[in-house]
Every structure is written in C-alpha cells, then in structure tokens.
Design a protein around this motif. Structure first.
Motif, short mmCIF file in Angstrom:
data_model
loop_
_atom_site.label_atom_id
_atom_site.label_comp_id
_atom_site.label_asym_id
_atom_site.label_seq_id
_atom_site.Cartn_x
_atom_site.Cartn_y
_atom_site.Cartn_z
N ASP A 34 43.63 31.54 36.84
CA ASP A 34 44.48 32.14 37.85
C ASP A 34 43.59 32.90 38.82
O ASP A 34 42.63 33.57 38.42
N ALA A 35 43.89 32.81 40.10
CA ALA A 35 43.10 33.51 41.11
C ALA A 35 43.11 35.02 40.85
O ALA A 35 42.13 35.71 41.13
N GLU A 36 44.20 35.51 40.31
CA GLU A 36 44.30 36.94 40.01
C GLU A 36 43.29 37.36 38.95
O GLU A 36 42.73 38.45 39.01
N ASN A 37 43.02 36.47 37.99
CA ASN A 37 42.03 36.78 36.95
C ASN A 37 40.64 36.96 37.55
O ASN A 37 39.88 37.82 37.11
N VAL A 38 40.31 36.16 38.54
CA VAL A 38 39.01 36.27 39.20
C VAL A 38 38.91 37.60 39.92
O VAL A 38 37.88 38.28 39.86
N LEU A 39 39.98 38.00 40.57
CA LEU A 39 40.01 39.27 41.29
C LEU A 39 39.85 40.45 40.32
O LEU A 39 39.06 41.36 40.57
N ILE A 40 40.56 40.40 39.21
CA ILE A 40 40.48 41.47 38.22
C ILE A 40 39.06 41.53 37.63
O ILE A 40 38.50 42.62 37.46
#
Length: 53
Positions: A34-40
């Motif tokens: 998930d793109a959100e996981n990369v951001l986190i």
C-alpha cells in the motif's frame, strides 16, 4: 519450500501443501503493498534519524 516443490519438482499444490504443513490459502497468499505503508515507513526512518536518544 512448497512453491519450490511445485515449480521445480512439478508437485501438485495440494500435495506440496500437505507435505510442508501449510494451507492452500497460505500457499496462494500475496501481500499487497500500500502506498500508505511506504509513507509511514519513510516517516519512521526520518523520526529515528532525527531522534537518536
């Protein structure tokens, strides 16, 4: 290991899963990135670099 048995030894998926004690669902599981996981992860790395104490 089950994937190796299926691809390299031409074993049936059901047989390979039984031999290695895993479910067929586990054999077929593919993690979704998930793109959100990369951001986190990026934020966590920055925090640890900035707050070394």
């Amino acid at each position: 290991m089950a994937q190796w048995a299926v691809t390299e030894r031409s074993a049936a998926i059901k047989l390979a899963c039984q031999a290695f004690g895993i479910s067929q669902t586990c054999y077929r599981y593919k993690a979704k990135l998930d793109a959100e996981n990369v951001l986190i992860a990026d934020w966590l790395v920055r925090l640890t670099n900035n707050q070394r104490n």
